[in-house]
Design an enzyme around this catalytic site. Structure first.
Site, short mmCIF file in Angstrom:
data_model
loop_
_atom_site.label_atom_id
_atom_site.label_comp_id
_atom_site.label_asym_id
_atom_site.label_seq_id
_atom_site.Cartn_x
_atom_site.Cartn_y
_atom_site.Cartn_z
N HIS A 189 0.85 -1.21 0.00
CA HIS A 189 0.00 0.00 0.00
C HIS A 189 0.88 1.25 0.00
O HIS A 189 0.68 2.16 -0.82
CB HIS A 189 -0.86 -0.07 1.27
CG HIS A 189 -1.73 1.10 1.58
ND1 HIS A 189 -3.11 1.00 1.68
CD2 HIS A 189 -1.44 2.40 1.89
CE1 HIS A 189 -3.61 2.18 1.99
NE2 HIS A 189 -2.62 3.05 2.14
N GLU A 190 1.87 1.28 0.87
CA GLU A 190 2.73 2.47 0.96
C GLU A 190 3.57 2.62 -0.30
O GLU A 190 3.78 3.72 -0.79
CB GLU A 190 3.60 2.41 2.22
CG GLU A 190 2.81 2.32 3.54
CD GLU A 190 1.83 3.47 3.77
OE1 GLU A 190 2.03 4.57 3.22
OE2 GLU A 190 0.84 3.25 4.50
N HIS A 193 1.45 4.17 -2.92
CA HIS A 193 1.41 5.63 -2.75
C HIS A 193 2.67 6.25 -3.37
O HIS A 193 2.60 7.23 -4.11
CB HIS A 193 1.38 6.00 -1.26
CG HIS A 193 0.02 5.89 -0.62
ND1 HIS A 193 -1.14 6.21 -1.27
CD2 HIS A 193 -0.34 5.55 0.65
CE1 HIS A 193 -2.17 6.04 -0.45
NE2 HIS A 193 -1.71 5.63 0.72
ZN LIG Z 1 -2.72 5.05 2.40
#
Ligand SMILES: [Zn+2]
Length: 294
Positions: A189-190, A193
Site C-alpha cells: 500500500h505504501e 502511494h
Molecule cells: Zn494510504
C-alpha cells in the site's frame, strides 16, 4: 554483540520513557567504548524501576487504531504538499507523468533502524512488485538525490505520493511481522502511494460501490472520506476495486466501533492488507506502460 545490544536497549529506553535527557543513557553513550557491562546493569535497573520490559519496541495487534490512520495526514497516511492537496481529484491513479519514477525505476534507501527481518519484509514487498510489474527498484547510491527514504519512526505508516524528484519519505513504524505497518499489504500500500496512487475509496465513482456512514466517523476526520471528481487521477478504466490494498477497512476512523464504510455489494470484503489485488497489478502496469499489458 554486547555493544549492539546496549545500543538497542538505549533506543528502547528512549522510546518507552520518551526522555531525551535520560542521564544514564547519556552516560552509557559516553562509556560504550569502555565499559559496556556497567551500562547494561544501569539500563536494566532503569527498565525495572520504570516497569519497562527488555523487549523490542513493537506494537501489539490489539491496538484499535490502524497505523495507516495514525499519522493524521491526508487520508491518514499520504504526505502531500499544498499544491497536491488542492489538486487531489479523480479516481486513484495520478495521471501527471512528472509524478512517475523516471525509467520506471524506484530508488529507495532502507534505514538501518530496521533489523534484518523487517528489512527482509520490505524487500519482499519490493520483490512482489517486481515479479508482477515492469517497475524496477534499486537501492540508493551515495550520489542519488531522489529516492524513497524508508524510515522506522513512531507515528504509524505514511508516504509521500508519487515521484518528488528529491528525497521523499516513507515511514513504516516497527510492528511485529505481519501486523500494523508490517502487514504485507500495508508495505505494498505504501509503495503504491510512492508510485503515485491514492486511496481506492476516494474514487469519483465510489458511491456506486460503498456507503460512507458519516455518523460513525470521528468528528473532524470526515475529510479522510472526501470523494474526488476530475481527471487528474484515473482508474485506467478498470473500475472500482473492493479488493485493492489501497481500500480503507470498514472501521476506518470510527468513533464508536461501527463501520464507517459499508460495501453496497453484500459479498464484498474491503481493507485487505495481504497483497496486491489483480486490479492493483493491472493499474501499476498500465500506469507505467508495461509491455505485457499495453
Ligand atoms: Zn494510504
Amino acid at each position: 554483540m554486547v555493544m549492539a545490544r546496549i545500543q538497542f536497549s538505549l533506543r528502547i529506553v528512549h522510546g518507552r520513557l520518551r526522555s531525551p535527557k535520560c542521564k544514564i543513557c547519556k552516560m552509557c553513550r559516553m562509556q560504550l567504548n569502555e565499559s559496556g557491562m556497567l551500562c547494561l546493569f544501569l539500563l536494566l535497573s532503569l527498565m525495572l524501576r520504570s516497569g519497562v520490559q527488555a523487549a523490542p519496541r513493537l506494537h501489539s495487534s490489539s491496538n484499535t487504531i490502524d497505523p495507516e490512520e495514525a499519522a493524521g495526514l491526508v487520508e491518514g497516511d499520504m504526505k502531500l504538499n499544498e499544491y497536491e492537496q488542492q489538486d487531489m481529484q479523480g479516481r486513484n491513479g495520478l495521471i501527471a507523468a512528472e509524478k512517475r519514477w523516471p525509467n520506471n525505476l524506484v530508488i529507495y534507501k532502507i534505514s538501518e533502524d530496521f533489523d534484518d527481518s523487517h528489512r527482509a519484509a520490505i524487500l519482499k514487498g519490493i520483490a512482489t512488485l517486481e515479479e508482477n510489474t515492469c517497475v524496477r527498484f534499486r537501492e540508493a547510491e551515495p550520489e542519488d538525490t531522489a529516492y524513497v527514504d524508508i524510515s522506522a519512526k513512531p507515528g504509524g505508516c505514511y508516504t509521500a505520493v508519487g515521484y518528488r524528484g528529491t528525497v521523499q519519505e516513507m515511514n513504516l513504524e516497527i510492528y511485529p511481522l505481519g501486523e500494523g505497518c508490517f502487514r504485507p499489504g500495508t508495505i505494498l500500500h505504501e509503495f503504491m502511494h510512492a508510485m503515485g496512487f491514492y486511496h481506492q475509496q476516494s474514487s469519483s465513482i465510489r458511491d456506486d460501490y460503498i456507503q460512507v456512514v458519516y455518523d460513525n466517523i470521528v468528528p473532524g476526520k470526515e475529510f479522510n472520506f472526501k470523494k474526488y471528481e476530475s481527471t487528474v487521477v484515473t482508474d485506467f478504466e478498470l473500475g472500482y476495486d473492493y479488493d485493492s490494498c489501497l481500500h480503507y477497512r470498514p472501521g476506518a476512523f470510527s468513533i464508536n466501533g461501527e463501520d464507517t464504510i459499508i460495501p453496497l455489494d453484500p459479498n464484498a470484503q474491503i481493507g485487505q492488507r495481504v497483497g496486491l489485488s489483480a486490479k492493483d497489478i493491472d493499474k501499476i502496469n498500465i500506469m507505467h506502460k508495461c509491455p505485457l499489458l499495453v
